[in-house]
Design a protein around this motif. Sequence first.
Motif, PDB file in Angstrom:
ATOM      1  N   THR A  43     -10.903  -1.331   6.011  1.00 13.04           N
ATOM      2  CA  THR A  43     -11.481  -2.431   6.679  1.00 13.04           C
ATOM      3  C   THR A  43     -11.364  -3.776   5.731  1.00 13.04           C
ATOM      4  O   THR A  43     -11.215  -4.913   6.212  1.00 13.04           O
ATOM      5  CB  THR A  43     -12.943  -2.284   6.787  1.00 13.04           C
ATOM      6  OG1 THR A  43     -13.166  -1.185   7.959  1.00 13.04           O
ATOM      7  CG2 THR A  43     -13.635  -3.467   7.575  1.00 13.04           C
ATOM      8  N   GLN A  44     -11.417  -3.648   4.427  1.00  7.21           N
ATOM      9  CA  GLN A  44     -11.300  -4.650   3.278  1.00  7.21           C
ATOM     10  C   GLN A  44     -10.054  -5.274   3.712  1.00  7.21           C
ATOM     11  O   GLN A  44      -9.877  -6.108   3.396  1.00  7.21           O
ATOM     12  CB  GLN A  44     -11.871  -4.359   2.261  1.00  7.21           C
ATOM     13  CG  GLN A  44     -13.271  -3.666   1.869  1.00  7.21           C
ATOM     14  CD  GLN A  44     -13.684  -3.299   0.453  1.00  7.21           C
ATOM     15  OE1 GLN A  44     -13.598  -4.144  -0.384  1.00  7.21           O
ATOM     16  NE2 GLN A  44     -14.270  -2.239   0.376  1.00  7.21           N
ATOM     17  N   ASP A  45      -9.172  -4.554   3.477  1.00  7.93           N
ATOM     18  CA  ASP A  45      -7.841  -4.846   3.606  1.00  7.93           C
ATOM     19  C   ASP A  45      -7.267  -5.546   4.876  1.00  7.93           C
ATOM     20  O   ASP A  45      -6.500  -6.465   4.810  1.00  7.93           O
ATOM     21  CB  ASP A  45      -6.729  -3.490   3.292  1.00  7.93           C
ATOM     22  CG  ASP A  45      -6.521  -3.167   2.093  1.00  7.93           C
ATOM     23  OD1 ASP A  45      -7.182  -4.008   1.163  1.00  7.93           O
ATOM     24  OD2 ASP A  45      -5.751  -2.007   1.770  1.00  7.93           O
ATOM     25  N   SER A  59     -18.650  -3.031  -2.678  1.00  5.81           N
ATOM     26  CA  SER A  59     -18.723  -3.165  -1.258  1.00  5.81           C
ATOM     27  C   SER A  59     -18.548  -1.577  -0.755  1.00  5.81           C
ATOM     28  O   SER A  59     -17.734  -0.757  -1.448  1.00  5.81           O
ATOM     29  CB  SER A  59     -17.604  -3.862  -0.677  1.00  5.81           C
ATOM     30  OG  SER A  59     -17.450  -3.594   0.760  1.00  5.81           O
ATOM     31  N   ARG A 114      -5.571  -2.711  -6.246  1.00  2.00           N
ATOM     32  CA  ARG A 114      -7.018  -3.135  -6.497  1.00  2.00           C
ATOM     33  C   ARG A 114      -7.233  -3.012  -7.873  1.00  2.00           C
ATOM     34  O   ARG A 114      -8.376  -2.685  -7.932  1.00  2.00           O
ATOM     35  CB  ARG A 114      -8.128  -2.619  -5.693  1.00  2.00           C
ATOM     36  CG  ARG A 114      -8.306  -3.466  -4.435  1.00  2.00           C
ATOM     37  CD  ARG A 114      -9.204  -4.784  -4.375  1.00  2.00           C
ATOM     38  NE  ARG A 114      -9.271  -5.553  -5.463  1.00  2.00           N
ATOM     39  CZ  ARG A 114      -8.096  -6.555  -5.859  1.00  2.00           C
ATOM     40  NH1 ARG A 114      -7.355  -6.497  -4.947  1.00  2.00           N
ATOM     41  NH2 ARG A 114      -8.432  -7.249  -6.844  1.00  2.00           N
ATOM     42  N   ALA A 161     -17.749  -0.880   2.450  1.00  3.12           N
ATOM     43  CA  ALA A 161     -16.953  -1.024   3.511  1.00  3.12           C
ATOM     44  C   ALA A 161     -15.581  -0.249   3.303  1.00  3.12           C
ATOM     45  O   ALA A 161     -15.125   0.068   2.213  1.00  3.12           O
ATOM     46  CB  ALA A 161     -16.608  -2.391   3.821  1.00  3.12           C
ATOM     47  N   TYR A 218      -6.160  -2.110  -1.172  1.00  3.02           N
ATOM     48  CA  TYR A 218      -6.535  -0.905  -1.461  1.00  3.02           C
ATOM     49  C   TYR A 218      -5.593   0.010  -0.886  1.00  3.02           C
ATOM     50  O   TYR A 218      -5.396   1.198  -1.319  1.00  3.02           O
ATOM     51  CB  TYR A 218      -8.058  -0.572  -0.765  1.00  3.02           C
ATOM     52  CG  TYR A 218      -9.141  -1.020  -1.879  1.00  3.02           C
ATOM     53  CD1 TYR A 218      -9.217  -0.781  -3.078  1.00  3.02           C
ATOM     54  CD2 TYR A 218     -10.190  -1.676  -1.102  1.00  3.02           C
ATOM     55  CE1 TYR A 218     -10.346  -1.326  -3.841  1.00  3.02           C
ATOM     56  CE2 TYR A 218     -11.247  -2.310  -1.854  1.00  3.02           C
ATOM     57  CZ  TYR A 218     -11.453  -2.010  -3.101  1.00  3.02           C
ATOM     58  OH  TYR A 218     -12.404  -2.611  -3.908  1.00  3.02           O
ATOM     59  N   THR A 270      -5.450 -12.224  -4.390  1.00  2.00           N
ATOM     60  CA  THR A 270      -6.623 -11.427  -4.668  1.00  2.00           C
ATOM     61  C   THR A 270      -7.336 -11.356  -5.942  1.00  2.00           C
ATOM     62  O   THR A 270      -6.506 -11.386  -6.886  1.00  2.00           O
ATOM     63  CB  THR A 270      -6.439  -9.707  -3.999  1.00  2.00           C
ATOM     64  OG1 THR A 270      -5.530  -9.403  -4.997  1.00  2.00           O
ATOM     65  CG2 THR A 270      -5.628  -9.810  -2.843  1.00  2.00           C
ATOM     66  N   TYR A 311     -12.336  -9.241  -3.441  1.00  2.86           N
ATOM     67  CA  TYR A 311     -12.732  -7.908  -3.172  1.00  2.86           C
ATOM     68  C   TYR A 311     -13.772  -7.572  -3.934  1.00  2.86           C
ATOM     69  O   TYR A 311     -13.740  -7.612  -5.210  1.00  2.86           O
ATOM     70  CB  TYR A 311     -11.526  -6.941  -3.393  1.00  2.86           C
ATOM     71  CG  TYR A 311     -10.394  -6.901  -2.507  1.00  2.86           C
ATOM     72  CD1 TYR A 311     -10.308  -5.555  -1.619  1.00  2.86           C
ATOM     73  CD2 TYR A 311      -9.526  -7.794  -2.327  1.00  2.86           C
ATOM     74  CE1 TYR A 311      -9.434  -5.619  -0.863  1.00  2.86           C
ATOM     75  CE2 TYR A 311      -8.282  -7.626  -1.384  1.00  2.86           C
ATOM     76  CZ  TYR A 311      -8.373  -6.439  -0.680  1.00  2.86           C
ATOM     77  OH  TYR A 311      -7.231  -6.126   0.277  1.00  2.86           O
ATOM     78  N   ASP A 312     -14.935  -7.427  -3.197  1.00  2.21           N
ATOM     79  CA  ASP A 312     -16.104  -7.024  -3.863  1.00  2.21           C
ATOM     80  C   ASP A 312     -16.236  -5.486  -4.455  1.00  2.21           C
ATOM     81  O   ASP A 312     -16.043  -4.486  -3.728  1.00  2.21           O
ATOM     82  CB  ASP A 312     -17.458  -7.076  -2.938  1.00  2.21           C
ATOM     83  CG  ASP A 312     -18.644  -6.853  -3.748  1.00  2.21           C
ATOM     84  OD1 ASP A 312     -18.709  -6.285  -4.859  1.00  2.21           O
ATOM     85  OD2 ASP A 312     -19.881  -7.389  -3.030  1.00  2.21           O
ATOM     86  N   TYR A 314     -12.023   0.844   2.717  1.00  2.00           N
ATOM     87  CA  TYR A 314     -10.923   0.451   2.085  1.00  2.00           C
ATOM     88  C   TYR A 314     -10.037  -0.310   3.284  1.00  2.00           C
ATOM     89  O   TYR A 314      -9.550  -1.666   3.013  1.00  2.00           O
ATOM     90  CB  TYR A 314     -10.087   1.239   1.158  1.00  2.00           C
ATOM     91  CG  TYR A 314     -10.772   1.421   0.094  1.00  2.00           C
ATOM     92  CD1 TYR A 314     -11.536   0.794  -0.740  1.00  2.00           C
ATOM     93  CD2 TYR A 314     -10.859   2.737  -0.343  1.00  2.00           C
ATOM     94  CE1 TYR A 314     -12.477   1.238  -1.744  1.00  2.00           C
ATOM     95  CE2 TYR A 314     -11.488   3.311  -1.562  1.00  2.00           C
ATOM     96  CZ  TYR A 314     -12.188   2.321  -2.419  1.00  2.00           C
ATOM     97  OH  TYR A 314     -12.991   3.009  -3.476  1.00  2.00           O
TER      98      TYR A 314
END
Length: 529
Positions: free
Chosen positions: A182-184, A176, A7, A178, A205, A121, A172-173, A180
């Motif tokens: 979960t974001q992935d 955030s 990221r 959340a 991430y 991304t 990708y914020d 990592y």
Amino acid sequence: MLTRGRRAAGLAVLAAAVTACGSTVQAIAPVTAGTENLSATAPAAAPTGDAGLAGPAVPTAPSTRGDAGNPDLAPTSGATTDGARGGGALPAAGGPSSGGGTVPLHQGVGVTPTALYVGVTYTTNGDAANAAVGAAGVTHGDEKADIAAVVADINAHGGVAGRKLVAVYHPYDAKSTAPYATQDQAACADFTQDHHVFAVLGAGYTDDFTNCVTRAGALHIDQGEIIYPDNGFFRQHPDYFNIGTLSQDRMMAAEAAALVRMDYFHGWNTATGQPGAGRAKVGIISFDIPEWERPLTHVLLPALAQAGHPVAAQDIYRVPNPGGTADTGRIAAGIQSATLRFRQDGVTHVIILDTTGGLTLFFTGAARSQRYFPRLGANSATGMQALFDSGVITNNQLAGAVGLGWLPILDLPAAQGDKYATSATRHCLQVIKQRTGQTFDSTNAASLALGYCDQLYLLRAAVDRAGPVLDQDTGRAALEAIGSGFTAADLPAFFLSPTHHDSARLGYDLRWNTQCQCAQYVGGAHVIP
């Protein structure tokens, strides 16, 4: 902070410090793979990529085979070969069938007769995340606009292999909270379940992002982190390419050689930040993940010992891999404690094995508060120039810093970095300026834009030469066949092969000059084996 991928591709200070998209300083993102397996099951629904274009077919099971005869990219344990995709004989394009007609060629995931789908991304709120940790001067520009400009330029000049290039964007914020992983998971599902893309550009991430993307049949081309994978990671992921960087093994060997050439190990006074009497005592700050630990153990530590400067076990601090932005405080506190320990133990020289500037930011802040000024061992991922330009690190803290550089656009002030620009650099910046009006207010933002250019134009170059069948295997082979036949925007020299999925070829002896208050390259380029 340094954004150059997991990221980041530039600096991204510590909101995602080990993540993906160019060569920039980013925030603290994880440096390693998580433990969860991301789902890559593709539903039957077609993607909605672009109005008027038929979505790509649902993927068949991808091949996970390695490359025979390729020691750096051997198959992982339990890998299987999909005979239908990898070994099945297919008739030539337009060849006769048993019925006298033609046999349509089987295409891979994300490929239709009229379109090729690619996931990209990018980072949102990167500037705000950097400002929150005191690095407001490290900016990202408009990353999505950068991508869109290059995609539009490619399509205006014939697309890819006669098809329209359709970008599927996933943000990708950087702010955030959340986890990592979960974001992935969300990013991989977007690319492989909702849109079934041919390739993913940029990083997530965690290592699970690469696992998920490539398991679904897509190539993964990353130019996020400034430094991340080691040779072991490339062996485990044969469909992964990290351009704009080099493996940790290659980097650590080259950095050790650069430190010796630049007389890094002479005596140093940590109270004044100036040369002093006595023998160097070396400390190291690294990440506690396999991609750092393997080359640290097998490459850097032996090289330092051979140079006459072995590092004591208690003088190596391994930063725990963060699982999300909530871990930033814990990491900062750990580095604060490690800095105090180094000072009390008489460590005079500190080598920082950073990824996107975040460790450097935390360490120099902690050291300044303790009036402790060791001599730094640096590399491109340290982000000296970008951190200094943003005002978060001082000239005297960088006094004596030397090491290895491979990214002149990021390593050097703009006036010095310009002389390393290639025709691709100039083309990239011109395309983005003409289509978006952007000019860049930081080397970090410019480096991110150049990274997107390299990923997208490289994909076009590979697909155009891949032949009539486009799938994960032929795409990988086409990328490996590029050799030095691609001019990069972000690197002075570029090379890919079956044994090199990392494209940086040249390194430079890098030093901080307190007189000009700038980073400089000393001497000529060195080929990095």
